[in-house]
Design a protein around this motif. Structure first.
Motif, PDB file in Angstrom:
ATOM      1  N   UNK A   1       0.838  -1.206   0.000  1.00 18.62           N
ATOM      2  CA  UNK A   1       0.000   0.000   0.000  1.00 18.62           C
ATOM      3  C   UNK A   1       0.875   1.259   0.000  1.00 18.62           C
ATOM      4  N   UNK A   2       1.924   1.256   0.809  1.00 17.80           N
ATOM      5  CA  UNK A   2       2.811   2.434   0.875  1.00 17.80           C
ATOM      6  C   UNK A   2       3.500   2.668  -0.474  1.00 17.80           C
ATOM      7  N   UNK A   3       3.864   1.569  -1.141  1.00 17.62           N
ATOM      8  CA  UNK A   3       4.489   1.691  -2.468  1.00 17.62           C
ATOM      9  C   UNK A   3       3.480   2.305  -3.442  1.00 17.62           C
ATOM     10  N   UNK A   4       2.244   1.835  -3.376  1.00 11.57           N
ATOM     11  CA  UNK A   4       1.196   2.375  -4.260  1.00 11.57           C
ATOM     12  C   UNK A   4       1.027   3.874  -4.022  1.00 11.57           C
ATOM     13  N   UNK A   5       0.995   4.257  -2.756  1.00 11.47           N
ATOM     14  CA  UNK A   5       0.809   5.683  -2.437  1.00 11.47           C
ATOM     15  C   UNK A   5       1.993   6.518  -2.904  1.00 11.47           C
TER      16      UNK A   5
ATOM     17  N   UNK B   1       0.832   7.877 -11.304  1.00  9.05           N
ATOM     18  CA  UNK B   1       0.996   6.646 -12.086  1.00  9.05           C
ATOM     19  C   UNK B   1      -0.351   5.938 -12.221  1.00  9.05           C
ATOM     20  N   UNK B   2      -0.414   5.047 -13.195  1.00  8.22           N
ATOM     21  CA  UNK B   2      -1.562   4.137 -13.287  1.00  8.22           C
ATOM     22  C   UNK B   2      -1.233   2.973 -12.360  1.00  8.22           C
ATOM     23  N   UNK B   3      -1.967   2.855 -11.264  1.00  9.04           N
ATOM     24  CA  UNK B   3      -1.612   1.878 -10.234  1.00  9.04           C
ATOM     25  C   UNK B   3      -2.542   0.661 -10.309  1.00  9.04           C
TER      26      UNK B   3
ATOM     27  N   UNK C   1      -7.217   1.047   0.245  1.00  5.93           N
ATOM     28  CA  UNK C   1      -6.058   1.560  -0.500  1.00  5.93           C
ATOM     29  C   UNK C   1      -6.534   2.351  -1.713  1.00  5.93           C
ATOM     30  N   UNK C   2      -7.536   1.834  -2.392  1.00  9.17           N
ATOM     31  CA  UNK C   2      -8.089   2.567  -3.544  1.00  9.17           C
ATOM     32  C   UNK C   2      -8.575   3.940  -3.114  1.00  9.17           C
ATOM     33  N   UNK C   3      -9.235   4.004  -1.941  1.00  8.74           N
ATOM     34  CA  UNK C   3      -9.756   5.293  -1.457  1.00  8.74           C
ATOM     35  C   UNK C   3      -8.604   6.252  -1.149  1.00  8.74           C
ATOM     36  N   UNK C   4      -7.535   5.719  -0.553  1.00  8.94           N
ATOM     37  CA  UNK C   4      -6.371   6.575  -0.249  1.00  8.94           C
ATOM     38  C   UNK C   4      -5.731   7.081  -1.536  1.00  8.94           C
TER      39      UNK C   4
ATOM     40  N   UNK D   1      -5.828  11.647  -6.414  1.00  9.08           N
ATOM     41  CA  UNK D   1      -6.317  11.809  -7.785  1.00  9.08           C
ATOM     42  C   UNK D   1      -5.988  10.625  -8.673  1.00  9.08           C
ATOM     43  N   UNK D   2      -5.687   9.476  -8.055  1.00 12.52           N
ATOM     44  CA  UNK D   2      -5.347   8.285  -8.837  1.00 12.52           C
ATOM     45  C   UNK D   2      -6.470   7.258  -8.725  1.00 12.52           C
TER      46      UNK D   2
END
Ligand SMILES: NC(=O)c1ccc[n+]([C@@H]2O[C@H](COP(=O)([O-])OP(=O)(O)OC[C@H]3O[C@@H](n4cnc5c(N)ncnc54)[C@H](O)[C@@H]3O)[C@@H](O)[C@H]2O)c1
Length: 249
Positions: free
Chosen positions: A20-24, A31-33, A48-51, A56-57
Motif C-alpha cells: 500500500x505504501x508503495x502504491x501511495x 501513475x496508473x496503479x 487503499x483505492x480510497x487513499x 487523484x489516482x
C-alpha cells in the motif's frame, strides 16, 4: 506507455502494508496503479483505492493468487489489454509460516516457496517479453534482511527471500542489455500486519538488534522502491538495497 503517458505500475500484495505504501508513493507521480492481492475479502484493497483516490489516482485492484501460474498469465493479459505494458512491476506479495525446522511441515515449506518465490518467477516472466519489446521497464522484488542473515523459525521464509536475491541478480544480467533493470529491496523489521502478530518478546528481541532502535515504516521501504524505479537509479541493476535501520550492515 499508455495514452496518458503515466507509468503503469503493478504491485503484488498491494492491498496493505508495504505494498500500500508503495502504491501511495507512485500515486504522487499520478501513475496508473494496479494492485494485486489475495486477502480473504476486498476491504483493505478498497481502503487503499480510497487513499489513492485522495491523490487523484484511480487504481484498479485484482484478487488473484500470484503463486498460480495460470491465474498470473490471465491477470497480466488483462492488465496489458486494459492499461498497456507494465512499466514497473513490484513483486511484493509474501506470507510467513514460521516454525522451527524440526516442526516444519511440507505444506509450511511449499506455501511459502510458492507465494514468496514462485510468484516472482510467474509475474516477472509475464511482464518480461512486453518490456523487452518496449526496451524499457523496471522490476523491484521485495526480499528481506532474513534472506541475508537467516532467522531461527523462518527457514522456509529465509530460503524464499534469499532465492529472490539470486533470481534478481540472474534476471538483471539477462535483460540489462535490453534496457531493463531488476533490483531488490530487503526490508528489516517493518511495522505492518505481518509483524503485528509477533509476540512482544520477539519484537523486543528484533528491536535490540536495530541500531536505529525503531521499527521501519512501510513508507521507509516504499521510498527505496520508488527510487530504484526512477531515472535517478538509471545505472543501478542487480542490487539488493537494505532498508533496516542498520540491523544488517
Ligand atoms: N513487515 C516486515 O517486517 C517485512 C520485512 C521484510 C520483508 N517483508 C516483505 O514485504 C512484503 C510485504 O509485507 P507486509 O509486511 O506488507 O505484509 P502484509 O501481510 O501486510 O501484506 C501482504 C500482502 O501480500 C498479499 N498476498 C499474500 N499472499 C498472496 C498471494 N498468494 N497472491 C497475491 N497476493 C498475496 C496480501 O493480500 C497482502 O496484500 C512481503 O513480501 C514480506 O515478506 C516484510
Amino acid at each position: 506507455m499508455n495514452e496518458s503517458s503515466s507509468r503503469v505500475v503493478v504491485i503484488t500484495g498491494g492491498s496493505r502494508g508495504i505494498g500500500r505504501a508503495v502504491a501511495l508513493r507512485f500515486a504522487e507521480e499520478k501513475a496508473v496503479v494496479v494492485l494485486v492481492h489475495y486477502d480473504p475479502d476486498d476491504e483493505a484493497a478498497r481502503e487503499t483505492e480510497a487513499l489513492l483516490a485522495e491523490h487523484g489516482v484511480k487504481a484498479s485492484s485484482y484478487r488473484v493468487d500470484v503463486s498460480s501460474r495460470q491465474a498470473v498469465v490471465e491477470l497480466f493479459s488483462e492488465i496489458h489489454e486494459s492499461f498497456g505494458v507494465t512499466d514497473v512491476l513490484v513483486n511484493n506479495a509474501g506470507i510467513t509460516r514460521d516454525t522451527l525446522l524440526m516442526r516444519m511441515t511440507e505444506s509450511d515449506w511449499d506455501a511459502v516457496m510458492q507465494v514468496n518465490l514462485k510468484s516472482v518467477f510467474n509475474c516477472t516472466q509475464a511482464v518480461l517479453r512486453p518490456m523487452v519489446k518496449k526496451r524499457g521497464g523496471c522490476i523491484v522484488n521485495i526480499s528481506s534482511v532474513v534472506g541475508q542473515i537467516g532467522n531461527a523459525g523462518q527457514a522456509n521464509y529465509a530460503a524464499s527471500k534469499a532465492g529472490i536475491m539470486g533470481f534478481t541478480k540472474s534476471v538483471a544480467r539477462e535483460v540489462a542489455g535490453r534496457g531493463l533493470r531488476v533490483n531488490a529491496v530487503a526490508p528489516g523489521f517493518i511495522d505492518t500486519e505481518m509483524t503485528a502478530v509477533l509476540p512482544e518478546k520477539v519484537k523486543e528481541e528484533f528491536l535490540r538488534q536495530i541500531p536505529m532502535s525503531r521499527m521501519g515504516t512501510p513508507r521507509d521501504v516504499a521510498e527505496a522502491v520508488y527510487w530504484l524505479a526512477s531515472e535517478a537509479a538509471a545505472y543501478i541493476t542487480g542490487q539488493v538495497i537494505h532498508v533496516n535501520g542498520g540491523m544488517y550492515m
